[in-house]
Structures are given as structure tokens and as C-alpha cells.
Design an enzyme around this catalytic site. Structure first.
Site, PDB file in Angstrom:
ATOM      1  N   TRP A   1      -3.721  -1.879  -1.383  1.00  0.00           N
ATOM      2  CA  TRP A   1      -3.727  -3.159  -2.107  1.00  0.00           C
ATOM      3  C   TRP A   1      -4.171  -4.182  -1.078  1.00  0.00           C
ATOM      4  O   TRP A   1      -3.460  -4.453  -0.116  1.00  0.00           O
ATOM      5  CB  TRP A   1      -2.336  -3.480  -2.642  1.00  0.00           C
ATOM      6  CG  TRP A   1      -2.309  -4.687  -3.526  1.00  0.00           C
ATOM      7  CD1 TRP A   1      -2.630  -4.744  -4.854  1.00  0.00           C
ATOM      8  CD2 TRP A   1      -1.924  -6.013  -3.151  1.00  0.00           C
ATOM      9  NE1 TRP A   1      -2.481  -6.028  -5.314  1.00  0.00           N
ATOM     10  CE2 TRP A   1      -2.054  -6.831  -4.298  1.00  0.00           C
ATOM     11  CE3 TRP A   1      -1.501  -6.604  -1.962  1.00  0.00           C
ATOM     12  CZ2 TRP A   1      -1.764  -8.191  -4.290  1.00  0.00           C
ATOM     13  CZ3 TRP A   1      -1.212  -7.963  -1.958  1.00  0.00           C
ATOM     14  CH2 TRP A   1      -1.342  -8.744  -3.115  1.00  0.00           C
TER      15      TRP A   1
ATOM     16  N   GLU B   1      -0.330  -9.685 -17.876  1.00  0.00           N
ATOM     17  CA  GLU B   1      -0.430  -8.669 -16.828  1.00  0.00           C
ATOM     18  C   GLU B   1      -1.255  -7.461 -17.276  1.00  0.00           C
ATOM     19  O   GLU B   1      -2.085  -6.960 -16.517  1.00  0.00           O
ATOM     20  CB  GLU B   1       0.999  -8.247 -16.511  1.00  0.00           C
ATOM     21  CG  GLU B   1       1.218  -7.268 -15.426  1.00  0.00           C
ATOM     22  CD  GLU B   1       2.706  -7.037 -15.157  1.00  0.00           C
ATOM     23  OE1 GLU B   1       3.032  -6.621 -14.071  1.00  0.00           O
ATOM     24  OE2 GLU B   1       3.550  -7.286 -16.061  1.00  0.00           O
TER      25      GLU B   1
ATOM     26  N   LYS C   1       4.238 -10.139 -19.516  1.00  0.00           N
ATOM     27  CA  LYS C   1       3.841  -8.768 -19.858  1.00  0.00           C
ATOM     28  C   LYS C   1       2.454  -8.756 -20.475  1.00  0.00           C
ATOM     29  O   LYS C   1       1.614  -7.939 -20.144  1.00  0.00           O
ATOM     30  CB  LYS C   1       4.879  -8.186 -20.827  1.00  0.00           C
ATOM     31  CG  LYS C   1       5.182  -6.746 -20.683  1.00  0.00           C
ATOM     32  CD  LYS C   1       6.262  -6.414 -19.686  1.00  0.00           C
ATOM     33  CE  LYS C   1       6.010  -6.891 -18.309  1.00  0.00           C
ATOM     34  NZ  LYS C   1       7.124  -6.758 -17.411  1.00  0.00           N
TER      35      LYS C   1
ATOM     36  N   ASN D   1       0.974   0.067   6.032  1.00  0.00           N
ATOM     37  CA  ASN D   1       1.410  -0.776   4.918  1.00  0.00           C
ATOM     38  C   ASN D   1       2.174  -1.939   5.530  1.00  0.00           C
ATOM     39  O   ASN D   1       3.055  -1.727   6.361  1.00  0.00           O
ATOM     40  CB  ASN D   1       2.327   0.036   3.991  1.00  0.00           C
ATOM     41  CG  ASN D   1       3.001  -0.836   2.957  1.00  0.00           C
ATOM     42  OD1 ASN D   1       2.402  -1.784   2.458  1.00  0.00           O
ATOM     43  ND2 ASN D   1       4.247  -0.517   2.623  1.00  0.00           N
ATOM     44  N   GLY D   2       1.819  -3.170   5.152  1.00  0.00           N
ATOM     45  CA  GLY D   2       2.493  -4.334   5.702  1.00  0.00           C
ATOM     46  C   GLY D   2       1.472  -5.367   6.133  1.00  0.00           C
ATOM     47  O   GLY D   2       0.301  -5.288   5.765  1.00  0.00           O
TER      48      GLY D   2
ATOM     49  N   CYS E   1       0.869  -1.172   0.000  1.00  0.00           N
ATOM     50  CA  CYS E   1       0.000   0.000   0.000  1.00  0.00           C
ATOM     51  C   CYS E   1       0.911   1.229   0.000  1.00  0.00           C
ATOM     52  O   CYS E   1       2.098   1.124   0.278  1.00  0.00           O
ATOM     53  CB  CYS E   1      -0.870   0.017   1.243  1.00  0.00           C
ATOM     54  SG  CYS E   1      -1.812  -1.505   1.456  1.00  0.00           S
TER      55      CYS E   1
ATOM     56  N   GLU F   1       9.050 -13.728 -20.184  1.00  0.00           N
ATOM     57  CA  GLU F   1       8.785 -12.310 -19.907  1.00  0.00           C
ATOM     58  C   GLU F   1       7.711 -11.750 -20.839  1.00  0.00           C
ATOM     59  O   GLU F   1       6.840 -10.990 -20.411  1.00  0.00           O
ATOM     60  CB  GLU F   1      10.107 -11.518 -20.031  1.00  0.00           C
ATOM     61  CG  GLU F   1       9.992 -10.009 -19.922  1.00  0.00           C
ATOM     62  CD  GLU F   1       9.382  -9.518 -18.619  1.00  0.00           C
ATOM     63  OE1 GLU F   1       9.217 -10.301 -17.675  1.00  0.00           O
ATOM     64  OE2 GLU F   1       9.020  -8.322 -18.579  1.00  0.00           O
TER      65      GLU F   1
ATOM     66  N   LYS G   1       2.788  -2.513  -7.815  1.00  0.00           N
ATOM     67  CA  LYS G   1       4.140  -2.577  -8.365  1.00  0.00           C
ATOM     68  C   LYS G   1       5.142  -3.122  -7.355  1.00  0.00           C
ATOM     69  O   LYS G   1       6.041  -3.866  -7.699  1.00  0.00           O
ATOM     70  CB  LYS G   1       4.574  -1.188  -8.824  1.00  0.00           C
ATOM     71  CG  LYS G   1       5.893  -1.232  -9.557  1.00  0.00           C
ATOM     72  CD  LYS G   1       6.066  -0.064 -10.455  1.00  0.00           C
ATOM     73  CE  LYS G   1       7.304  -0.229 -11.311  1.00  0.00           C
ATOM     74  NZ  LYS G   1       7.160  -1.259 -12.339  1.00  0.00           N
TER      75      LYS G   1
ATOM     76  N   HIS H   1       5.863 -31.806 -25.564  1.00  0.00           N
ATOM     77  CA  HIS H   1       5.773 -32.731 -24.435  1.00  0.00           C
ATOM     78  C   HIS H   1       4.462 -32.563 -23.669  1.00  0.00           C
ATOM     79  O   HIS H   1       4.383 -32.959 -22.502  1.00  0.00           O
ATOM     80  CB  HIS H   1       6.979 -32.554 -23.510  1.00  0.00           C
ATOM     81  CG  HIS H   1       8.265 -32.963 -24.169  1.00  0.00           C
ATOM     82  ND1 HIS H   1       8.559 -34.264 -24.505  1.00  0.00           N
ATOM     83  CD2 HIS H   1       9.314 -32.218 -24.606  1.00  0.00           C
ATOM     84  CE1 HIS H   1       9.747 -34.317 -25.089  1.00  0.00           C
ATOM     85  NE2 HIS H   1      10.221 -33.079 -25.183  1.00  0.00           N
TER      86      HIS H   1
ATOM     87  N   ARG I   1       1.580   1.419  -5.934  1.00  0.00           N
ATOM     88  CA  ARG I   1       1.718   0.494  -4.809  1.00  0.00           C
ATOM     89  C   ARG I   1       0.401  -0.207  -4.463  1.00  0.00           C
ATOM     90  O   ARG I   1       0.369  -1.071  -3.593  1.00  0.00           O
ATOM     91  CB  ARG I   1       2.218   1.247  -3.568  1.00  0.00           C
ATOM     92  CG  ARG I   1       3.531   1.961  -3.774  1.00  0.00           C
ATOM     93  CD  ARG I   1       3.949   2.660  -2.512  1.00  0.00           C
ATOM     94  NE  ARG I   1       4.245   1.702  -1.473  1.00  0.00           N
ATOM     95  CZ  ARG I   1       5.407   1.087  -1.316  1.00  0.00           C
ATOM     96  NH1 ARG I   1       6.399   1.351  -2.139  1.00  0.00           N
ATOM     97  NH2 ARG I   1       5.589   0.229  -0.346  1.00  0.00           N
TER      98      ARG I   1
HETATM   99  C1  AGP Z   1       6.451  -7.160 -13.794  1.00  0.00           C
HETATM  100  O1  AGP Z   1       5.875  -6.451 -14.806  1.00  0.00           O
HETATM  101  C2  AGP Z   1       5.818  -7.120 -12.493  1.00  0.00           C
HETATM  102  N1  AGP Z   1       5.269  -5.905 -12.160  1.00  0.00           N
HETATM  103  C3  AGP Z   1       6.424  -7.969 -11.391  1.00  0.00           C
HETATM  104  O2  AGP Z   1       6.579  -9.250 -11.880  1.00  0.00           O
HETATM  105  C4  AGP Z   1       7.766  -7.504 -10.760  1.00  0.00           C
HETATM  106  O3  AGP Z   1       8.805  -7.669 -11.653  1.00  0.00           O
HETATM  107  C5  AGP Z   1       8.001  -8.317  -9.476  1.00  0.00           C
HETATM  108  O4  AGP Z   1       6.973  -8.058  -8.563  1.00  0.00           O
HETATM  109  C6  AGP Z   1       9.346  -8.054  -8.842  1.00  0.00           C
HETATM  110  O5  AGP Z   1       9.462  -6.717  -8.440  1.00  0.00           O
HETATM  111  P1  AGP Z   1      10.864  -6.099  -8.059  1.00  0.00           P
HETATM  112  O6  AGP Z   1      11.717  -6.149  -9.261  1.00  0.00           O
HETATM  113  O7  AGP Z   1      10.552  -4.712  -7.604  1.00  0.00           O
HETATM  114  O8  AGP Z   1      11.435  -6.946  -6.953  1.00  0.00           O
END
Ligand code: AGP
Length: 594
Positions: A71, A474, A471, A97-98, A2, A467, A589, A490, A27
Site C-alpha cells: 500500500w 468506500e 460503506k 511495512n511501516g 503492507c 457508517e 484494511k 443548515h 493490507r
Molecule cells: C471501514 O470499512 C474501513 N475499512 C475503515 O474505516 C476502518 O474501520 C478503520 O480504518 C479503522 O480500522 P480498525 O478498526 O482496524 O482500527
């Protein structure tokens, strides 16, 4: 996970809090809320984005307040579960936050003592505990409450009784912004950049008592000094600069990001004299830990380090590392984390530290927890990344890994020089990929109509297939899987049919023939194929339905150009589908919970 903010000063608190919160929405954005001190405490919170709250919230007067963007972890997104939370009397308001791991026990005790709870959150125990211990000195009541709390927290506390704020942290980031006759609290530096560039990073177990002109920090009850820093990011860095989305802006910044990350190194081939990290031992073995996109960078790192140095590199998901797994001895561990605050990564780093393993953090955020836990830090210098989808930070991580690999002793000089020459080309190669974006838009239009997609890659581009899939799912909500191309047959090939596109990364290296074979197998099952291929790959056009052409790049560096093309593909696909690109549902994020 958060975002929290606080303001105490002479200006009206509400617009400042909401403006600061708007920069912390990466966040979490399930709901938001503010509390402002007047004669009493006025609270406004709802399941809306900050932008809506800026337009629709009522007038709240007062020059001291706190705010939160959530969040959800405990309790669904709802108005009552939104922060700030208060005690029974309404005298104390808290944003948190936490995760409070013992909140059930504390909540039961408090209920037995007569406290009435209104939300399902773990956070609500904090104001009730403060109420329980309050005897006229807020600082003491907050410390007594925190002494009973297990888990992680960054909190800001507001009281109706006096014009002060309290900030405290453990395992969640928190800073104080120092202004002229005003002070700020925030989860992250960008939140205060509109007002000040003077920043204090709080450490674990710090508690700060803040007035508009001063602050006092204690650690477990003992007064302590923390250094003031100048923020290196500017407020322009966290604005869209005319782009429709932060993600597009951040994709387009990538040539400059490479220059910033290793500019000096590109020119001289030597780490710059002010580099934070120099490595002068021969590598024996290496462990890399990370999550999400950063994990994919780690997988590319494994490939290049093993290939060039011939040493074993183990890459682990930090989220899998911490739960009872035996530590395998290693001489060095690299943690890759854009935010430097990912809880799983931080726990892993701490485990390595306990085992006296030398640790290096590759992170993008100055002063982040990872940089403080690790022995050494390599800063990626991508600048602030606002969009939840990691783009420029990924490319910067790859570039840092190339630099690390090339600068480790033991590499043949000729090989190093020729790779360095290729690395120098990368900003220009990425410019060329960006120039071809309009062709990717057409492919995105096609992809946007589908519900299931496979990304396939081999060798060094297998992590890029992972990746690319991450992307796409997401931000466009299309189900996508990244696969090592040879693994399709497989099992998963059973899913291929005419409405299941395959995105094949066709690198012009020793994996090419095998990739063509995988493409043929997919075509034989009627799956449409989109290939990423060199601009001069003449044969590929007749084998597939679409080709995304990329500039020819040295074999070791194709992950960079392929990744940028796949970022653009994900972006334009999500745009066609009308998705909220920068802030996808359910995500945040910075993942500061395990
Ligand atoms: C990627 O687009 C994501 N937002 C997510 O996978 C991110 O890379 C992951 O949470 C790790 O975050 P960090 O690099 O801040 O540790």
C-alpha cells in the site's frame, strides 16, 4: 499497511509465499513482489495483484524467500517502488511495512557514501544500511541499521550468503509461524494458517534470526524468549465458502458473530467465567477513541452509555487526538479497533497509558498490538474479517458496547433485564434483515445510477447514517455524506435535487416526527427518498419513493438492524456498478501509518 511474508524450509518457497501473500492483500494491493534465494537472490515484482503473479511469474527455484504486498506511502505504485528492495550488490533483499521518518537524511548520507538508489521509497534505505554495516554477521548488520532508523517497521531480510531469514519489528505487527522443519514470517496470522497454527507474536524492538529448524529472538541485543500460541482462527475462516465476495460472506455471518461475541452473556446475563474483561467499578466518565467504522461504533457507544448511565462520554477520532491536543482528564479510555493495529489508535492508547488512565481495547484480533498496549481487552470474536469494508466487526463492536454498558454497575435491574431480553433477540432480528436482502437489491439498482447520496439519521442512528455513507463510498465510489437529519437545512439542502437521493433512517422512537419533517423538506426539493423503517410503519410508504422494511427492534438496538441493511445496500450497489468490492482502490484494511 503492507503485508510481508517469509518462508524458510524444504519446500519450494514461491508458491508458499504467494499463497501467504494472497491472504494478506487486505493490507494493501498496489503491487506485490517476492525474492527467492538460489545461488544469488532472484526477484520478481510488479504492479499486479497476487492472483496475477501466481499465474504469470517466472519459475523461481529455492526454498527460502520473502514477499510483500504494498500500500503505497512513499512513491507511486510502480514496479521499481515495489518490494523487495535490494542493496547495490544485490546480496540483501528486504521487505518492509511501516514508515521510516528519517529516510531522507539516511538516503542522502548513503548517496554521499556511493550507494545508488533505484526507487522513491523510504524502505530502500534498509538494504543499503545493511550493506553498509555488513561484516559477515547479518544479525549485527540488521541491528546496526535498525538502530539508526526512526519510525515504524516490520521487516524480513534475505541474504544470498547463508540460508537464514531475519525478522524485526517496531510499531508494525509481525509473527513467526513455527512449522515442522520450516518457519514462516508474516504480518498477520491468517497468512500461515495453511501451514501451521503455532504462532509467536514478536514485540517491539525484537529481532529474530530464523533457520528452517530454529529461531533466536533478541531485544536490543539481549536474547529473549517469547511464548508460543495456538492460532484460534482456522483456514476455513479466511475462505469465501462459496460466496461471491468476502463482504457478502461476512455480512451473512453476523447472527453467529453476535452469538460468539456474547453467547454466554446472552444466556446467563453474566459475563462468562473465562471473560477476559470484568468491570466492577461505577463509571464516572469515559473517553472513546477510534477511526473510521470503529469510530462510528464509538458514537453509538456514547449514546447508549450516556443514556443508561448518565455519565459524560467523549468520543474522539484517534487520528485527531495525537497532534498536540491537550489531554482532558478521564477515569477510563476505550480504544475500538477491529485490527488492533491502527497506528493512530495505538498512539492514542499509549498516550492514555502514559497518563495512567485505565485503558480497555475492544478488538477483534487476538494478540494484536492494541490488546498488548491496553490494560484490558474485550475481544469481539467476529473471526477474521478479510473484506476491506468492515461489516461483521462493526456489529460485533456494537454488541460488545451493549454488553459493556449493561454489565457496568449502577444500572437499574429492571432496565437491565428488559434490555438484555432485547439483546437476546438480535441474532434473530439480523436473520430477518438478511432474509429481506432481495428487496434491497432493487433499491441498490436505483441507487447505483447516482453520483451523490445523503444518508440522514437522528439520535442513536446518526452514527449509522455516517457508517452507511462510509460503506457506500468506500466500495461503490459513489460520493455519499452522512448527516444528522436536522443539519441538512443548515446548508447542505442546497445540494438536493431530483438526482440526489436521500436515505433516511426512520426510527420508531422520539426522533420519528422530526425525521418525517426532514423527509418532507427533501421531497419538497425533488430529492428521491429511500426510507429504512419498521415493518409495521404504515404511513411511511406514502411519503417516500422506496422503503426498506426492517423487523421492529427495541429503540436502543435499531443501529444494529439499520447497519446491516445499509451494508447490504452498499454491497449490492457496488455490485451493480461492477466495483472490486473486497479490495476497493487506494484502501487497505489495516492502517498502520499515521
Ligand atoms: C471501514 O470499512 C474501513 N475499512 C475503515 O474505516 C476502518 O474501520 C478503520 O480504518 C479503522 O480500522 P480498525 O478498526 O482496524 O482500527
Amino acid at each position: 499497511m503492507c503485508g510481508i511474508v517469509g518462508y524458510i524450509g524444504k519446500a519450494s518457497a514461491k508458491p508458499i509465499l504467494l499463497n501467504a501473500l494472497s491472504t494478506l492483500e487486505y493490507r494493501g494491493y498496489d503491487s506485490c513482489g517476492i525474492a527467492i534465494r538460489n545461488d544469488s537472490i532472484d526477484i520478481y515484482k510488479d504492479i499486479v495483484r497476487v492472483e496475477v503473479m501466481q499465474k504469470e511469474s517466472p519459475t523461481l527455484n529455492g526454498t527460502t524467500g520473502i514477499g510483500h504486498t504494498r500500500w503505497a506511502t512513499h512513491g507511486e505504485p510502480s514496479s521499481t517502488n515495489s518490494h523487495p528492495h535490494t542493496d547495490c550488490s544485490g546480496k540483501f533483499a528486504v521487505v518492509h511495512n511501516g514508515i521510516i521518518s528519517n529516510f531522507q537524511k539516511l538516503r542522502q548520507q548513503l548517496i554521499a557514501e556511493g550507494h545508488v538508489f533505484t526507487s522513491e521509497t523510504d524502505s530502500e534505505v534498509i538494504p543499503h544500511m545493511i550493506e553498509k554495516y555488513y561484516d559477515g554477521v547479518l544479525e549485527e548488520a540488521v541491528q546496526a541499521a535498525l538502530d539508526e532508523i526512526e519510525g515504524s517497521y516490520a521487516i524480513a531480510v534475505l541474504t544470498a550468503d547463508e540460508d537464514i531469514l531475519i525478522a524485526a519489528r517496531k510499531d508494525s505487527p509481525l509473527i513467526i509461524g513455527v512449522g515442522d522443519g520450516e518457519m514462516f514470517i508474516a504480518s498477520d496470522v491468517p497468512a500461515v494458517l495453511d501451514y501451521t497454527d503455532r504462532v509467536i507474536y514478536l514485540e517491539d524492538r525484537d529481532l529474530a534470526v530464523i533457520t528452517k529448524d530454529s529461531f533466536k529472538i533478541t531485544s536490543d541485543g539481549t536474547e529473549i524468549k517469547r511464548a508460543e500460541h495456538r492460532a484460534t482462527w482456522s483456514k476455513e475462516d479466511v475462505q469465501k465458502a462459496g460466496y461471491e465476495h468476502f463482504m457478502l460472506k461476512e455480512i451473512n455471518e453476523q447472527p453467529r458473530v453476535i452469538q460468539n461475541t456474547i453467547g454466554d452473556y446472552l444466556v446467563s446475563g453474566e459475563p462468562s467465567s473465562d471473560a477476559e474483561f470484568k468491570f466492577d467499578e461505577e463509571l464516572r466518565d469515559l473517553s472513546i477513541v477510534a477511526c473510521g467504522t470503529s469510530y462510528h461504533a464509538g458514537l453509538v457507544g456514547k449514546y447508549i452509555i450516556e443514556e443508561l448511565h448518565g455519565i459524560p462520554v467523549r468520543v474522539d477520532l484517534a487520528s485527531e487526538f495525537n497532534h498536540g491536543r491537550r489531554m482532558i482528564p478521564t477515569s477510563m479510555a476505550i480504544a475500538i479497533t477491529q485490527s488492533g493495529e491502527t497506528a493512530d489508535v495505538l498512539s492514542t492508547l499509549k498516550r492514555f497509558r502514559e497518563e495512567s488512565v485505565r485503558t480497555v481495547a475492544i478488538t477483534n484480533v487476538p494478540g494484536s498490538s492494541a490488546s498488548r498496549v491496553a490494560n484490558d481487552t474485550i475481544y469481539t470474536k467476529a473471526g477474521p474479517e478479510v473484506s476491506v469494508a468492515a461489516t461483521k466487526s462493526f456489529i460485533a463492536q456494537l454488541i460488545s458496547l451493549y454488553q459493556f454498558t449493561l454489565s457496568c454497575p449502577g444500572l437499574h435491574r429492571g432496565i437491565r433485564e428488559s434490555l438484555l431480553a432485547e439483546l437476546r433477540q438480535m441474532p434473530n432480528k439480523i436473520e430477518q434483515v438478511l432474509d429481506g436482502a432481495c428487496r434491497i437489491v432493487n433499491v441498490a439498482k436505483f441507487l447505483a445510477k447516482h453520483d451523490n447520496v445523503f444518508f440522514i439519521g437522528r439520535g442513536i442512528n446518526h452514527p449509522i447514517a455516517l457508517e452507511g455513507a462510509l460503506k457506500l463510498k468506500e466500495i461503490s465510489y459513489i460520493h455519499a455524506e452522512g448527516y444528522a437529519a436536522g443539519e441538512l437545512k443548515h446548508g447542505s439542502i442546497a445540494l438536493l435535487q431530483e438526482n440526489t437521493p436521500i436515505i433516511a433512517i426512520v426510527a420508531n422512537d422520539n426522533t420519528r416526527d422530526a425525521m418525517i419533517s426532514s423527509i418532507n423538506q427533501a421531497k419538497a426539493r425533488s430529492a428521491p427518498v429511500i426510507a429504512l423503517a419498521d415493518e409495521d410503519d404504515e404511513d411511511i410508504g406514502s411519503l417516500v419513493d422506496y422503503v426498506i422494511r426492517l423487523p421492529r427492534t427495541g429503540n436502543m438496538f435499531t443501529p444494529v438492524t439499520n447497519a446491516v441493511a445499509l451494508q447490504l445496500l452498499a454491497y449490492h450497489t457496488a455490485k451493480h456498478r461492477g466495483c472490486p468490492i473486497d479490495f476497493p482502490r487506494n484502501l487497505a484494511k489495516s492502517v498502520t501509518v499515521e
